[in-house]
Design an enzyme around this catalytic site. Sequence first.
Site, PDB file in Angstrom:
ATOM      1  N   LYS A 166      18.203 -33.321   6.889  1.00 34.63           N
ATOM      2  CA  LYS A 166      18.652 -31.946   6.682  1.00 34.63           C
ATOM      3  C   LYS A 166      20.153 -31.946   6.872  1.00 34.63           C
ATOM      4  O   LYS A 166      20.637 -32.203   7.973  1.00 34.63           O
ATOM      5  CB  LYS A 166      17.954 -31.071   7.727  1.00 34.63           C
ATOM      6  CG  LYS A 166      18.381 -29.629   7.704  1.00 34.63           C
ATOM      7  CD  LYS A 166      17.522 -28.795   8.632  1.00 34.63           C
ATOM      8  CE  LYS A 166      18.322 -28.351   9.834  1.00 34.63           C
ATOM      9  NZ  LYS A 166      17.795 -27.139  10.477  1.00 34.63           N
ATOM     10  N   ASP A 176      14.054 -22.805   8.404  1.00 36.94           N
ATOM     11  CA  ASP A 176      14.354 -22.935   9.835  1.00 36.94           C
ATOM     12  C   ASP A 176      14.613 -21.519  10.338  1.00 36.94           C
ATOM     13  O   ASP A 176      15.638 -20.926  10.042  1.00 36.94           O
ATOM     14  CB  ASP A 176      15.583 -23.821  10.088  1.00 36.94           C
ATOM     15  CG  ASP A 176      15.898 -23.932  11.578  1.00 36.94           C
ATOM     16  OD1 ASP A 176      15.115 -23.402  12.399  1.00 36.94           O
ATOM     17  OD2 ASP A 176      16.933 -24.538  11.933  1.00 36.94           O
ATOM     18  N   HIS A 212      22.097 -32.855  10.655  1.00 38.09           N
ATOM     19  CA  HIS A 212      23.491 -32.498  10.972  1.00 38.09           C
ATOM     20  C   HIS A 212      23.492 -31.358  11.998  1.00 38.09           C
ATOM     21  O   HIS A 212      22.427 -30.898  12.424  1.00 38.09           O
ATOM     22  CB  HIS A 212      24.185 -32.040   9.681  1.00 38.09           C
ATOM     23  CG  HIS A 212      23.636 -30.761   9.111  1.00 38.09           C
ATOM     24  ND1 HIS A 212      24.257 -30.034   8.139  1.00 38.09           N
ATOM     25  CD2 HIS A 212      22.485 -30.073   9.398  1.00 38.09           C
ATOM     26  CE1 HIS A 212      23.554 -28.961   7.844  1.00 38.09           C
ATOM     27  NE2 HIS A 212      22.468 -28.963   8.585  1.00 38.09           N
ATOM     28  N   ARG A 213      24.689 -30.888  12.371  1.00 35.42           N
ATOM     29  CA  ARG A 213      24.833 -29.638  13.124  1.00 35.42           C
ATOM     30  C   ARG A 213      25.579 -28.649  12.233  1.00 35.42           C
ATOM     31  O   ARG A 213      26.192 -29.033  11.241  1.00 35.42           O
ATOM     32  CB  ARG A 213      25.653 -29.843  14.422  1.00 35.42           C
ATOM     33  CG  ARG A 213      25.079 -30.799  15.442  1.00 35.42           C
ATOM     34  CD  ARG A 213      23.653 -30.530  15.842  1.00 35.42           C
ATOM     35  NE  ARG A 213      23.366 -29.208  16.365  1.00 35.42           N
ATOM     36  CZ  ARG A 213      23.006 -28.930  17.617  1.00 35.42           C
ATOM     37  NH1 ARG A 213      22.918 -29.918  18.487  1.00 35.42           N
ATOM     38  NH2 ARG A 213      22.713 -27.707  17.988  1.00 35.42           N
ATOM     39  N   SER A 214      25.583 -27.388  12.636  1.00 37.33           N
ATOM     40  CA  SER A 214      26.298 -26.414  11.794  1.00 37.33           C
ATOM     41  C   SER A 214      27.809 -26.661  11.837  1.00 37.33           C
ATOM     42  O   SER A 214      28.515 -26.383  10.880  1.00 37.33           O
ATOM     43  CB  SER A 214      25.941 -24.995  12.204  1.00 37.33           C
ATOM     44  OG  SER A 214      26.068 -24.815  13.592  1.00 37.33           O
ATOM     45  N   SER A 240      23.565 -22.591  17.171  1.00 33.37           N
ATOM     46  CA  SER A 240      22.319 -22.073  17.744  1.00 33.37           C
ATOM     47  C   SER A 240      21.693 -23.192  18.576  1.00 33.37           C
ATOM     48  O   SER A 240      20.672 -23.754  18.231  1.00 33.37           O
ATOM     49  CB  SER A 240      21.368 -21.623  16.634  1.00 33.37           C
ATOM     50  OG  SER A 240      21.014 -22.713  15.810  1.00 33.37           O
ATOM     51  N   ASP A 283      12.982 -28.111  16.931  1.00 36.59           N
ATOM     52  CA  ASP A 283      14.414 -28.437  17.061  1.00 36.59           C
ATOM     53  C   ASP A 283      14.869 -28.011  18.463  1.00 36.59           C
ATOM     54  O   ASP A 283      14.881 -28.829  19.389  1.00 36.59           O
ATOM     55  CB  ASP A 283      15.191 -27.724  15.944  1.00 36.59           C
ATOM     56  CG  ASP A 283      16.701 -27.766  16.139  1.00 36.59           C
ATOM     57  OD1 ASP A 283      17.184 -28.593  16.920  1.00 36.59           O
ATOM     58  OD2 ASP A 283      17.411 -26.965  15.499  1.00 36.59           O
ATOM     59  N   LYS A 285      18.714 -34.722  16.255  1.00 33.65           N
ATOM     60  CA  LYS A 285      20.157 -34.476  16.304  1.00 33.65           C
ATOM     61  C   LYS A 285      20.726 -35.320  17.438  1.00 33.65           C
ATOM     62  O   LYS A 285      20.517 -34.992  18.615  1.00 33.65           O
ATOM     63  CB  LYS A 285      20.419 -33.000  16.607  1.00 33.65           C
ATOM     64  CG  LYS A 285      20.036 -32.036  15.496  1.00 33.65           C
ATOM     65  CD  LYS A 285      20.114 -30.600  16.021  1.00 33.65           C
ATOM     66  CE  LYS A 285      20.117 -29.566  14.916  1.00 33.65           C
ATOM     67  NZ  LYS A 285      19.899 -28.196  15.457  1.00 33.65           N
ATOM     68  N   GLN A 340      17.357 -18.267  10.005  1.00 37.76           N
ATOM     69  CA  GLN A 340      18.639 -18.975   9.913  1.00 37.76           C
ATOM     70  C   GLN A 340      18.822 -19.783   8.622  1.00 37.76           C
ATOM     71  O   GLN A 340      19.916 -19.818   8.066  1.00 37.76           O
ATOM     72  CB  GLN A 340      18.762 -19.903  11.120  1.00 37.76           C
ATOM     73  CG  GLN A 340      20.063 -20.657  11.225  1.00 37.76           C
ATOM     74  CD  GLN A 340      20.106 -21.510  12.492  1.00 37.76           C
ATOM     75  OE1 GLN A 340      20.421 -21.023  13.563  1.00 37.76           O
ATOM     76  NE2 GLN A 340      19.773 -22.784  12.371  1.00 37.76           N
ATOM     77  N   GLU A 341      17.751 -20.433   8.158  1.00 32.39           N
ATOM     78  CA  GLU A 341      17.919 -21.347   7.018  1.00 32.39           C
ATOM     79  C   GLU A 341      16.771 -21.259   6.017  1.00 32.39           C
ATOM     80  O   GLU A 341      15.610 -21.381   6.392  1.00 32.39           O
ATOM     81  CB  GLU A 341      18.020 -22.794   7.534  1.00 32.39           C
ATOM     82  CG  GLU A 341      19.120 -22.960   8.553  1.00 32.39           C
ATOM     83  CD  GLU A 341      19.184 -24.345   9.177  1.00 32.39           C
ATOM     84  OE1 GLU A 341      18.543 -25.283   8.658  1.00 32.39           O
ATOM     85  OE2 GLU A 341      19.878 -24.480  10.196  1.00 32.39           O
ATOM     86  N   GLU A 374      10.625 -24.788  10.717  1.00 27.78           N
ATOM     87  CA  GLU A 374      11.256 -25.286  11.943  1.00 27.78           C
ATOM     88  C   GLU A 374      11.480 -24.136  12.923  1.00 27.78           C
ATOM     89  O   GLU A 374      11.832 -23.026  12.507  1.00 27.78           O
ATOM     90  CB  GLU A 374      12.596 -25.917  11.536  1.00 27.78           C
ATOM     91  CG  GLU A 374      13.457 -26.426  12.664  1.00 27.78           C
ATOM     92  CD  GLU A 374      14.780 -26.997  12.108  1.00 27.78           C
ATOM     93  OE1 GLU A 374      14.825 -27.452  10.943  1.00 27.78           O
ATOM     94  OE2 GLU A 374      15.768 -26.978  12.846  1.00 27.78           O
ATOM     95  N   HIS A 417      24.348 -18.437  11.617  1.00 24.57           N
ATOM     96  CA  HIS A 417      25.210 -19.247  10.752  1.00 24.57           C
ATOM     97  C   HIS A 417      25.933 -18.401   9.704  1.00 24.57           C
ATOM     98  O   HIS A 417      26.666 -18.922   8.870  1.00 24.57           O
ATOM     99  CB  HIS A 417      24.409 -20.326  10.023  1.00 24.57           C
ATOM    100  CG  HIS A 417      23.959 -21.419  10.944  1.00 24.57           C
ATOM    101  ND1 HIS A 417      23.093 -22.401  10.565  1.00 24.57           N
ATOM    102  CD2 HIS A 417      24.267 -21.682  12.245  1.00 24.57           C
ATOM    103  CE1 HIS A 417      22.871 -23.230  11.587  1.00 24.57           C
ATOM    104  NE2 HIS A 417      23.567 -22.804  12.613  1.00 24.57           N
ATOM    105  N   GLU A 477      26.781 -23.763   6.644  1.00 23.61           N
ATOM    106  CA  GLU A 477      26.209 -25.005   6.115  1.00 23.61           C
ATOM    107  C   GLU A 477      26.244 -25.047   4.589  1.00 23.61           C
ATOM    108  O   GLU A 477      25.541 -25.829   3.953  1.00 23.61           O
ATOM    109  CB  GLU A 477      24.794 -25.199   6.660  1.00 23.61           C
ATOM    110  CG  GLU A 477      24.822 -25.335   8.183  1.00 23.61           C
ATOM    111  CD  GLU A 477      23.483 -25.687   8.803  1.00 23.61           C
ATOM    112  OE1 GLU A 477      22.455 -25.615   8.107  1.00 23.61           O
ATOM    113  OE2 GLU A 477      23.478 -26.043   9.996  1.00 23.61           O
TER     114      GLU A 477
HETATM  115  P1  PGA Z   1      22.979 -25.663  14.906  1.00 23.52           P
HETATM  116  O1  PGA Z   1      21.917 -25.283  13.810  1.00 23.52           O
HETATM  117  O2  PGA Z   1      23.641 -26.918  14.529  1.00 23.52           O
HETATM  118  O3  PGA Z   1      23.893 -24.456  14.872  1.00 23.52           O
HETATM  119  O4  PGA Z   1      22.235 -25.760  16.211  1.00 23.52           O
HETATM  120  C1  PGA Z   1      21.153 -26.199  13.121  1.00 23.52           C
HETATM  121  C2  PGA Z   1      19.694 -25.970  13.343  1.00 23.52           C
HETATM  122  O5  PGA Z   1      19.280 -25.029  14.059  1.00 23.52           O
HETATM  123  O6  PGA Z   1      18.894 -26.734  12.826  1.00 23.52           O
HETATM  124 ZN    ZN Z   2      17.073 -25.671  13.772  1.00 23.78          ZN
END
Ligand code: PGA
Ligand code: ZN
Length: 420
Positions: A385, A239, A362-364, A40, A309, A334, A160-161, A282, A152, A202
């Site tokens: 995270k 998130d 991190h990234r996904s 994302s 983000d 990131k 998403q999270e 987030e 994800h 994740e």
């Molecule tokens: P991404 O997701 O690594 O797929 O961008 C992580 C996030 O949105 O924090």
């Molecule tokens: Zn994010």
Amino acid sequence: FIDNVSAIEVMDSRGNPTVKATVTLSDGTSASAIVPSGASTGKREALELRDGGERYMGKGVLQAVENVNSVISDALIGMSPFNQAVVDAVMKEIDGTENYGKLGANAVLGVSMAVARAAAQSLGVPLYRYLGGANAMVMPTPMLNIINGGSHADNSVDFQEYMIMPVGFEDFTDSLRASAEVYHNLKKILAEQGHMTALGDEGGFAPNLSSNEEPIQVIMQAIEKAGYKAGEEIAIALDVAASELVTEGGYRLDSENRTVTSEELVAYYEELCAKYPIVSIEDGLGEDDWDGFKLMTERLGDKIQIVGDDLFVTNANILNEGIQKGIANAILIKPNQIGSVSETMLTVRLAQRNGYKCVMSHRSGESEDAFIADFAVALNCGEIKTGSTARSERIAKYNRLLEIENEIVYGEYLGSALFN
Ligand code: PGA
Ligand code: ZN
């Protein structure tokens, strides 16, 4: 001096190709680094160079690898590895674009991280100590993503999270243990309720729940079943990754079969924050919805952490604009969004100077490389995270932090002090 720079194509945790760079010094030291990849992604992130064509469904990185093996290698051989900023600036200059559009941020970041690691190794000091010096001593409080939705996972959940934050513990080691206990209890509860316990990218569970609130409710149950106090000991963070929810009429919440405006979405967050011990949200709005973010900051900014983000993409210029306009109060960090170790550090410095909290992330799509664990400690980020307590690419970071906590004598764990 830098004696050799090279790269190969390896795989990330989703089975997509990524860059592994290796730097060898004249004293014989050799170190490597592997670049992560998002799903994302924010629109203004640095360019991730992909080959296109049919190989690996177009996701090959052979061109980025070639850029390391030719032009980057030619430029860096003979340089000192101990001046990270100069090394990074040279790569920026030969790229010549704003977003690494020519060399690829995946090529540049791989080399940038490998140079830092080789330098640390050559001096015989840990990476966090090399990058952060004697002042690096804050162990990050983790945000563990234990229910995955959005892009994800293939489930019905829109956000998403859903993360837990162990804020009521003395140190990182104890925090991680408590988090793992909540994770195991969550699995039991989901199974008892007849839900899938398959994992998302994740390492969080990806059950088909019928609203965006229900994941919070089951997490609350899991915290209690594990024997912890929700809020005081284990808090909740979200998130939303709302850029992914944007449609013509506003924000689409499929699981609730409704489309909402920015204002309605912010009101929804206020409602959730009043009901549950949420300490951080987030990307609550889309990356282009700065008015929505402004509203959210006004309504919730003094109560919770509001993290940008996709909004800031680790970019100092964009963050600066956000600071001027009073948007959000924290930033996700990131390194591959901006493309080098030095530029990541600049963004963190700008944030910290202006009272914005920094969450190393991190990234996904990840790998066994635990660079961000050291980086979080080096920069005294205070938060990290990096997924749930499952999947080795996530655990690699937590295991590295356990190791670091054992080494650091004056390690400081902030927990709930982050939010006071
Ligand atoms: P991404 O997701 O690594 O797929 O961008 C992580 C996030 O949105 O924090
Ligand atoms: Zn994010």
